[in-house]
Design a protein around this motif. Structure first.
Motif, PDB file in Angstrom:
ATOM      1  N   GLY A  73       0.949  -1.392  -0.290  1.00  0.00           N
ATOM      2  CA  GLY A  73      -0.282  -0.222   0.082  1.00  0.00           C
ATOM      3  C   GLY A  73       1.074   1.143   0.087  1.00  0.00           C
ATOM      4  N   HIS A  74       0.429   2.364  -0.373  1.00  0.00           N
ATOM      5  CA  HIS A  74       1.051   3.851  -0.128  1.00  0.00           C
ATOM      6  C   HIS A  74      -0.132   5.004   0.473  1.00  0.00           C
ATOM      7  CE1 HIS A  74       3.367   6.767  -2.612  1.00  0.00           C
ATOM      8  NE2 HIS A  74       3.483   6.809  -1.449  1.00  0.00           N
ATOM      9  N   LEU A  75       0.498   5.545   1.316  1.00  0.00           N
ATOM     10  CA  LEU A  75      -0.386   6.422   2.556  1.00  0.00           C
ATOM     11  C   LEU A  75       0.449   7.550   2.282  1.00  0.00           C
ATOM     12  CD1 LEU A  75      -2.319   4.115   4.368  1.00  0.00           C
ATOM     13  CD2 LEU A  75      -3.389   4.888   3.008  1.00  0.00           C
ATOM     14  N   GLY A  76      -0.475   8.169   2.394  1.00  0.00           N
ATOM     15  CA  GLY A  76      -0.039  10.188   2.659  1.00  0.00           C
ATOM     16  C   GLY A  76       0.043  10.827   2.189  1.00  0.00           C
ATOM     17  N   GLY A  96       3.037  19.378  -0.513  1.00  0.00           N
ATOM     18  CA  GLY A  96       2.814  19.563   1.286  1.00  0.00           C
ATOM     19  C   GLY A  96       2.716  18.170   1.949  1.00  0.00           C
ATOM     20  N   VAL A  97       3.119  17.862   3.001  1.00  0.00           N
ATOM     21  CA  VAL A  97       2.994  17.262   4.261  1.00  0.00           C
ATOM     22  C   VAL A  97       1.918  17.218   4.565  1.00  0.00           C
ATOM     23  CG1 VAL A  97       3.288  16.597   7.073  1.00  0.00           C
ATOM     24  CG2 VAL A  97       5.411  18.205   5.430  1.00  0.00           C
ATOM     25  N   ARG A  98       1.418  15.558   4.467  1.00  0.00           N
ATOM     26  CA  ARG A  98       0.148  15.336   4.563  1.00  0.00           C
ATOM     27  C   ARG A  98      -0.382  15.553   6.457  1.00  0.00           C
ATOM     28  NH1 ARG A  98      -2.889  17.675   1.405  1.00  0.00           N
ATOM     29  NH2 ARG A  98      -4.302  16.736   2.175  1.00  0.00           N
ATOM     30  N   ALA A  99      -1.716  14.575   6.527  1.00  0.00           N
ATOM     31  CA  ALA A  99      -1.573  14.400   7.905  1.00  0.00           C
ATOM     32  C   ALA A  99      -1.566  15.163   9.125  1.00  0.00           C
ATOM     33  CB  ALA A  99      -1.616  12.920   8.075  1.00  0.00           C
ATOM     34  N   LYS A 100      -1.514  15.924   9.230  1.00  0.00           N
ATOM     35  CA  LYS A 100      -0.885  16.876  10.141  1.00  0.00           C
ATOM     36  C   LYS A 100      -2.045  17.266  10.553  1.00  0.00           C
ATOM     37  CE  LYS A 100       0.809  20.404   7.461  1.00  0.00           C
ATOM     38  NZ  LYS A 100       1.312  21.513   6.866  1.00  0.00           N
ATOM     39  N   ALA A 113       3.014  -5.515   3.333  1.00  0.00           N
ATOM     40  CA  ALA A 113       3.709  -3.727   3.530  1.00  0.00           C
ATOM     41  C   ALA A 113       2.993  -2.162   3.301  1.00  0.00           C
ATOM     42  CB  ALA A 113       5.458  -3.007   2.916  1.00  0.00           C
ATOM     43  N   VAL A 114       3.331  -1.498   3.666  1.00  0.00           N
ATOM     44  CA  VAL A 114       2.640   0.252   3.104  1.00  0.00           C
ATOM     45  C   VAL A 114       3.857   1.292   3.827  1.00  0.00           C
ATOM     46  CG1 VAL A 114       2.391   0.647   5.623  1.00  0.00           C
ATOM     47  CG2 VAL A 114       0.497   1.337   3.798  1.00  0.00           C
ATOM     48  N   VAL A 115       4.009   1.695   2.175  1.00  0.00           N
ATOM     49  CA  VAL A 115       4.917   3.137   1.913  1.00  0.00           C
ATOM     50  C   VAL A 115       4.472   4.281   2.661  1.00  0.00           C
ATOM     51  CG1 VAL A 115       5.726   4.228   0.364  1.00  0.00           C
ATOM     52  CG2 VAL A 115       6.190   2.251   0.147  1.00  0.00           C
ATOM     53  N   LEU A 116       4.874   5.161   3.523  1.00  0.00           N
ATOM     54  CA  LEU A 116       4.418   6.691   4.537  1.00  0.00           C
ATOM     55  C   LEU A 116       4.802   7.361   3.571  1.00  0.00           C
ATOM     56  CD1 LEU A 116       4.028   5.321   7.478  1.00  0.00           C
ATOM     57  CD2 LEU A 116       2.411   4.737   6.368  1.00  0.00           C
ATOM     58  N   GLU A 117       3.914   8.713   2.466  1.00  0.00           N
ATOM     59  CA  GLU A 117       5.093   9.645   2.488  1.00  0.00           C
ATOM     60  C   GLU A 117       4.573  10.913   2.994  1.00  0.00           C
ATOM     61  OE1 GLU A 117       6.144  11.307  -2.385  1.00  0.00           O
ATOM     62  OE2 GLU A 117       4.992   9.555  -2.124  1.00  0.00           O
ATOM     63  N   LYS A 118       5.241  11.483   3.418  1.00  0.00           N
ATOM     64  CA  LYS A 118       5.635  12.704   4.220  1.00  0.00           C
ATOM     65  C   LYS A 118       4.889  12.806   4.582  1.00  0.00           C
ATOM     66  CE  LYS A 118       6.971  16.643   2.119  1.00  0.00           C
ATOM     67  NZ  LYS A 118       7.150  17.521   0.987  1.00  0.00           N
ATOM     68  N   ILE A 119       4.397  12.324   6.163  1.00  0.00           N
ATOM     69  CA  ILE A 119       3.746  12.506   7.246  1.00  0.00           C
ATOM     70  C   ILE A 119       4.271  12.480   8.352  1.00  0.00           C
ATOM     71  CG2 ILE A 119       2.044  10.314   6.054  1.00  0.00           C
ATOM     72  CD1 ILE A 119       2.869   9.189   7.955  1.00  0.00           C
ATOM     73  N   PRO A 120       3.872  13.434   9.456  1.00  0.00           N
ATOM     74  CA  PRO A 120       4.735  13.536  10.350  1.00  0.00           C
ATOM     75  C   PRO A 120       5.246  12.250  11.201  1.00  0.00           C
ATOM     76  CG  PRO A 120       2.378  14.734  10.837  1.00  0.00           C
ATOM     77  CD  PRO A 120       2.498  14.083   9.536  1.00  0.00           C
ATOM     78  N   SER A 121       6.806  12.570  11.832  1.00  0.00           N
ATOM     79  CA  SER A 121       6.839  11.418  12.082  1.00  0.00           C
ATOM     80  C   SER A 121       6.575  10.583  13.578  1.00  0.00           C
ATOM     81  CB  SER A 121       8.714  11.745  12.740  1.00  0.00           C
ATOM     82  OG  SER A 121       8.611  12.992  13.664  1.00  0.00           O
ATOM     83  N   LYS A 122       6.025  11.700  14.047  1.00  0.00           N
ATOM     84  CA  LYS A 122       4.991  11.035  15.033  1.00  0.00           C
ATOM     85  C   LYS A 122       4.275  10.189  14.463  1.00  0.00           C
ATOM     86  CE  LYS A 122       6.399  14.515  18.773  1.00  0.00           C
ATOM     87  NZ  LYS A 122       5.960  15.134  20.091  1.00  0.00           N
ATOM     88  N   LEU A 123       3.059  10.329  14.018  1.00  0.00           N
ATOM     89  CA  LEU A 123       2.136   9.705  13.410  1.00  0.00           C
ATOM     90  C   LEU A 123       2.550   8.418  12.979  1.00  0.00           C
ATOM     91  CD1 LEU A 123      -0.596   9.353  11.849  1.00  0.00           C
ATOM     92  CD2 LEU A 123      -0.368  10.443  10.439  1.00  0.00           C
ATOM     93  N   ALA A 124       3.862   8.824  12.128  1.00  0.00           N
ATOM     94  CA  ALA A 124       4.226   7.633  10.679  1.00  0.00           C
ATOM     95  C   ALA A 124       4.431   6.649  11.774  1.00  0.00           C
ATOM     96  CB  ALA A 124       5.843   7.857  10.271  1.00  0.00           C
ATOM     97  N   LEU A 133      -5.943   8.215   8.156  1.00  0.00           N
ATOM     98  CA  LEU A 133      -4.621   7.558   7.633  1.00  0.00           C
ATOM     99  C   LEU A 133      -4.385   5.959   8.099  1.00  0.00           C
ATOM    100  CD1 LEU A 133      -1.048   8.977   6.272  1.00  0.00           C
ATOM    101  CD2 LEU A 133      -0.943   7.249   7.826  1.00  0.00           C
ATOM    102  N   LYS A 134      -4.931   6.481   9.472  1.00  0.00           N
ATOM    103  CA  LYS A 134      -4.520   5.065  10.365  1.00  0.00           C
ATOM    104  C   LYS A 134      -5.635   3.924  10.000  1.00  0.00           C
ATOM    105  CE  LYS A 134      -3.948   7.605  14.472  1.00  0.00           C
ATOM    106  NZ  LYS A 134      -4.630   8.248  16.095  1.00  0.00           N
TER     107      LYS A 134
END
Length: 271
Positions: free
Chosen positions: A143-146, A159-163, A185-196, A171-172
Motif C-alpha cells: 500500500g501507499h498512504l500519506g 506538502g506534508v499530509r495528515a498534519k 507492507a505500506v509506504v508512508l510518504e511525507k507525514i509527521p514522524s510521530k504519526l508514522a 490514515l491510521k
C-alpha cells in the motif's frame, strides 16, 4: 574447487521477517537495467519501479501521464537485472482506481509481462475492494498512504499530509484496512514522524517511509534524487550521497572541449 554462492531472493516473507527482528528495510527506485544491476549488487532489499519515472525520465511535472505500457517497459528492464532484490512496481494512475475488474486485469498484465514480484497501489479504503481482488489472484500488494502523488491535483501541492487530526485518523484507519486486506507492507510518504511511528507500531506489516521519520521499518528514496541527478530538488527529507548532476555536466563539458581541440581521440584511442 570453487563453489558458486547461492543468492537468496528477497520476498514478501523476507520483508515481514525483517520487521519482526528489527532489521531496517532498504528501498530505492530504479527504472532501467544498468541502474538496477548496480543497486542489486549494492545489496538493496527492494527496487521500486516507481511511476516517478514520469518525472525523472520523461520530465513531466506529475506522475499522471505515465501509462501501463511504459511501466511494463521499465519494470521488465529492472526485473532482468535484479537477482537478489525484490522488484516492486507501481500501477499507474487510472489503471486501478475504477472498477475491480479493471484493477485486476491491469495487475495481472503487469505481473505477466514485466516479471516483477509485487505491485504498489496508492490509496486506502476507497480502493480496498480492488486491492483485495488483486491479492486474491496471488499478487502481492504494497500500500501507499500519506502524500500519494497520483492524487496531487486533489491535494493541490506536495506538502506534508495528515498534519490535522481528521486526516491522521483516516490514515491510521486506512493502514489497518490495508493490512487486513492482505497487503505485505505500506509506504508512508511525507507525514509527521510521530504519526508514522504510531502507525508503524500498530501494524504487523512493515512500513516504508519517505519523509516520514526514522521510526518506519524501512526507507525509500528516488535514486536520481539520492545520487544528486535531479537538479534543484532538495526537500528536507532528502540525503544526497553524490552530486552527479554537476559531475556529469563537468565531464560532458570536458568531452566537448577535447573534441573541439582535436585532443580526443588521441593515437592510443584509435585503430
Amino acid at each position: 574447487m570453487s563453489v558458486n554462492k547461492v543468492i537468496k531472493r528477497v520476498t514478501t516473507s523476507t520483508i515481514k521477517e525483517m520487521k519482526l527482528r528489527g532489521e531496517k528495510i532498504s528501498m530505492l527506485t530504479g527504472y532501467d537495467y544498468s541502474m538496477a544491476r548496480a543497486l542489486d549488487d549494492a545489496g538493496l532489499d527492494i527496487i521500486l519501479v516507481g511511476d516517478s519515472a514520469a518525472n525523472v525520465f520523461a520530465g513531466y511535472d506529475t506522475t499522471l501521464p505515465i501509462t501501463l505500457d511504459h511501466m511494463i517497459y521499465h519494470a521488465s528492464a529492472v526485473a532482468r537485472a535484479a537477482t537478489r532484490a525484490m522488484v516492486l512496481v507501481d500501477l499507474p494512475f487510472g489503471e486501478y482506481q475504477g472498477s475491480v475488474e479493471n484493477a485486476y486485469h491491469a495487475g495481472v498484465r503487469m505481473m505477466k509481462e514485466s516479471g516483477a514480484h509485487a505491485l504498489k497501489l496508492e490509496g486506502g479504503i476507497e480502493i480496498i475492494d480492488n486491492i483485495k481482488k488483486i491479492i486474491q489472484a496471488g499478487i502481492p500488494v504494497c500500500g501507499h498512504l500519506g502524500l500519494t502523488p497520483q492524487a496531487i491535483y486533489q491535494f493541490g501541492d506536495f506538502g506534508v499530509r495528515a498534519k490535522e487530526e481528521a486526516e491522521a485518523e483516516k490514515l491510521k484507519s486506512d493502514a489497518l484496512a490495508l493490512q487486513e486486506a492482505g497487503c505485505f507492507a505500506v509506504v508512508l510518504e511525507k507525514i509527521p514522524s510521530k504519526l508514522a511511528e504510531e502507525v508503524t507500531k500498530s501494524l504487523r506489516i512493515p512500513t516504508i517511509g519517505i519523509g516520514a521519520g526514522n521510526a518506519c521499518d524501512g526507507q525509500v528514496l528516488v535514486v536520481n534524487d539520492m545520487l544528486g541527478l535531479t537538479k534543484d530538488f532538495k526537500p528536507k527529507f532528502l540525503r544526497q550521497y553524490l552530486h552527479l548532476y554537476e559531475e556529469i555536466t563537468n565531464a560532458a563539458a570536458q568531452y566537448v572541449a577535447d573534441v573541439k581541440s582535436a585532443d580526443y581521440p588521441n593515437e592510443k584511442e584509435q585503430y
